[in-house]
Design an enzyme around this catalytic site. Structure first.
Site, PDB file in Angstrom:
ATOM      1  N   ASP A 181      42.052  36.009  33.157  1.00  0.00           N
ATOM      2  CA  ASP A 181      43.473  35.657  33.229  1.00  0.00           C
ATOM      3  C   ASP A 181      43.839  35.103  34.611  1.00  0.00           C
ATOM      4  O   ASP A 181      44.630  34.156  34.716  1.00  0.00           O
ATOM      5  CB  ASP A 181      44.350  36.868  32.872  1.00  0.00           C
ATOM      6  CG  ASP A 181      44.202  37.257  31.394  1.00  0.00           C
ATOM      7  OD1 ASP A 181      43.609  36.475  30.632  1.00  0.00           O
ATOM      8  OD2 ASP A 181      44.676  38.342  31.016  1.00  0.00           O
TER       9      ASP A 181
ATOM     10  N   SER B 217      37.690  42.214  30.135  1.00  0.00           N
ATOM     11  CA  SER B 217      37.890  40.933  29.458  1.00  0.00           C
ATOM     12  C   SER B 217      39.182  40.259  29.891  1.00  0.00           C
ATOM     13  O   SER B 217      39.483  39.169  29.439  1.00  0.00           O
ATOM     14  CB  SER B 217      37.938  41.163  27.953  1.00  0.00           C
ATOM     15  OG  SER B 217      39.102  41.902  27.640  1.00  0.00           O
ATOM     16  N   CYS B 218      39.978  40.913  30.754  1.00  0.00           N
ATOM     17  CA  CYS B 218      41.305  40.349  31.036  1.00  0.00           C
ATOM     18  C   CYS B 218      41.496  39.845  32.465  1.00  0.00           C
ATOM     19  O   CYS B 218      41.728  38.653  32.657  1.00  0.00           O
ATOM     20  CB  CYS B 218      42.371  41.381  30.708  1.00  0.00           C
ATOM     21  SG  CYS B 218      42.454  41.703  28.947  1.00  0.00           S
ATOM     22  N   PHE B 219      41.429  40.744  33.453  1.00  0.00           N
ATOM     23  CA  PHE B 219      41.795  40.330  34.814  1.00  0.00           C
ATOM     24  C   PHE B 219      41.016  39.090  35.276  1.00  0.00           C
ATOM     25  O   PHE B 219      41.636  38.120  35.721  1.00  0.00           O
ATOM     26  CB  PHE B 219      41.591  41.468  35.820  1.00  0.00           C
ATOM     27  CG  PHE B 219      42.621  42.565  35.761  1.00  0.00           C
ATOM     28  CD1 PHE B 219      43.582  42.594  34.764  1.00  0.00           C
ATOM     29  CD2 PHE B 219      42.629  43.579  36.703  1.00  0.00           C
ATOM     30  CE1 PHE B 219      44.529  43.607  34.698  1.00  0.00           C
ATOM     31  CE2 PHE B 219      43.575  44.595  36.651  1.00  0.00           C
ATOM     32  CZ  PHE B 219      44.519  44.601  35.651  1.00  0.00           C
TER      33      PHE B 219
END
Ligand SMILES: NC(=O)c1ccc[n+]([C@@H]2O[C@H](COP(=O)([O-])OP(=O)(O)OC[C@H]3O[C@@H](n4cnc5c(N)ncnc54)[C@H](O)[C@@H]3O)[C@@H](O)[C@H]2O)c1
Length: 428
Positions: free
Chosen positions: A269, A264-266
């Site tokens: 983001d 859910s991040c890299f």
């Protein structure tokens, strides 16, 4: 300290459990009644190593879950915002949930006499606290940030799979604040954590989080690109990465070539950083390449499979669906485009993952799911390892009809494998 945490997903629940473990009194809030009920029943709604033990220990004495945000804010001194910040279609970060929660908190602050600090832990693009969170809080409360209530940005760096360990033993704690008093209050919450504390302004704290994730994603795409070159040269990228990672200026972390980063991040983001860079007139050449390499990596797996095997009507097993081991998180997992590609090529896919199958069923409804790894391999003609789960490392593949294995992570102990197993790697 009395703490409320709004959003009880991966970050919110681990934050709540971690602070409760450090003897703070925590109320975690969510709009999802199922999650709230599960937490109060000491049943973790997500899989994370060590979380069950902490919930058994801290509920109900130090941690309670609730759907009542107003009471949670009124009864505590500090509120952490931990709701999701997904990507919009143009790659920019969607602050809808953060703003909704800030508005709700603001309405409660209007009625609260004592000083309260609002801390954003969700990942938000540099400038968001000043341009969005503070104006919403001030508008709804009728009060002034930095004078009537406090505002802090405290990014979270935990990794899914080892989230509890990371939260309790962070490399550093970043506290960005509007004024020193607010930062001091949040620093007090972390007084029993053994980690350097970095005090900065709000925008710097936001930027540290994006820079950190962008750099880690860059390392992954870098080693994957070098890995693809290695494969063609007949060189094993894992030996190369070992030789490179021993250089203390580089470190061995995030040098494991594989099917690409997910979660859910890299992806979100880096996309948000690309969008922000363009907005301020900078062409993010490197970050765009990082995303492109990553999008191509599952396609590269499929290409190699198609070059080497006839996939039409083949019984194919996919081992591992989560974006990495230790989590049940399927968000942006490279297994998703890979399985879709296999199905499109006519393969009959059976999948197995020790934790992620429930989440996978909605993402990938057209395939079969096996209860055990042995069932998944039974009668299969090709096994593809996508996630580096421990239990896949020592398989002997004796149940397969054709013992052919494609290992995207180089986790197999080939010394333990029967001689008749034909195996191939992605970057080795
Ligand atoms: N997952 C990670 O590994 C990780 C690591 C570091 C930072 N982050 C950041 O932390 C933030 C949260 O990520 P996550 O993975 O925990 O998200 P998540 O989707 O797992 O959890 C978000 C939770 O917020 C709840 N929620 C939404 N609106 C709400 C509202 N109005 N009131 C109360 N609850 C509400 C949802 O029901 C959900 O349970 C994101 O900004 C993310 O980028 C995530």
């Amino acid at each position: 300290m009395k703490i409320s945490v709004v959003g009880s997903g991966y970050v919110g629940l681990i934050t709540s459990a971690g602070f409760a473990e450090k003897n703070h009194n925590v109320i975690c809030v969510d709009i999802d009644s199922r999650k709230v009920d599960l937490i109060n029943a000491r049943k973790p709604p997500i899989y994370e190593k060590g979380l069950q033990d902490i919930l058994d220990h801290v509920i109900p004495k130090y941690l309670q879950a609730s759907m009542d945000l107003a009471t949670a804010v009124l009864e505590t001194d500090v509120t952490f915002i931990c709701v999701g910040t997904p990507s919009d279609n143009d790659g920019s970060v969607n602050l809808k949930y953060v703003k909704e929660v800030a508005a709700e908190i603001g309405r409660v602050l209007a009625k609260k006499d004592s000083y309260h600090v609002v801390v954003t832990k969700s990942t938000i693009i540099p400038g968001s606290t000043e341009d969005h969170v503070i104006p919403v809080l001030e508008r709804e409360s009728g009060k002034k940030a930095g004078k009537d209530f406090g505002v802090v940005m405290n990014p979270e760096f935990l990794r899914e799979g080892v989230a509890v360990e990371d939260f309790l033993n962070p490399d550093r704690i970043v506290i960005g604040s509007l004024n020193n008093m607010d930062g001091d209050m949040v620093e007090k919450i972390y007084r029993n954590f053994k980690a350097p504390i970095l005090r900065v302004d709000l925008k710097t704290a936001e930027m540290i989080k994006y820079t950190s994730n962008s750099l880690l994603a860059t390392k992954v795409s870098f080693i994957n690109e070098i890995g693809n070159i290695c494969k063609e040269l007949g060189v094993d990228i894992y030996d190369v990465a070992n030789g490179v990672g021993l250089d203390h200026r580089i470190s061995p972390s995030f040098l494991n070539a594989g099917p690409g980063f997910g979660g859910s991040c890299f992806p979100k983001d880096v996309k948000a950083m690309v969008h922000k860079a363009k907005e301020v007139g900078i062409e993010p050449i490197l970050l765009e390449a990082v995303l492109k390499v990553n999008e191509n990596q599952p396609k590269r797996v499929l290409e190699l499979l198609k070059e080497n095997y006839d996939l039409a009507d083949a019984k194919v097993t996919v081992l591992g669906l989560a974006f990495k081991a230790g989590t049940d998180d399927m968000r942006e997992s490279p297994a998703i485009p890979l399985v879709e590609g296999l199905v499109a090529a006519g393969a009959k896919v059976t999948a197995y993952d020790p934790q992620a199958m429930e989440h996978a069923k909605s993402e990938l409804p057209k395939i079969s799911y096996a209860k055990t790894v042995r069932d998944a391999l039974s009668g299969s003609e090709l096994a593809i390892i996508m996630t580096e789960w421990e239990e896949f490392k020592k398989l002997d593949f004796s149940q397969m009809a054709k013992k052919r294995v494609f290992d995207t992570r180089k986790i197999l102990n080939t010394d333990l494998m029967a001689e008749d197993v034909e195996y191939m790697g992605l970057c080795w």
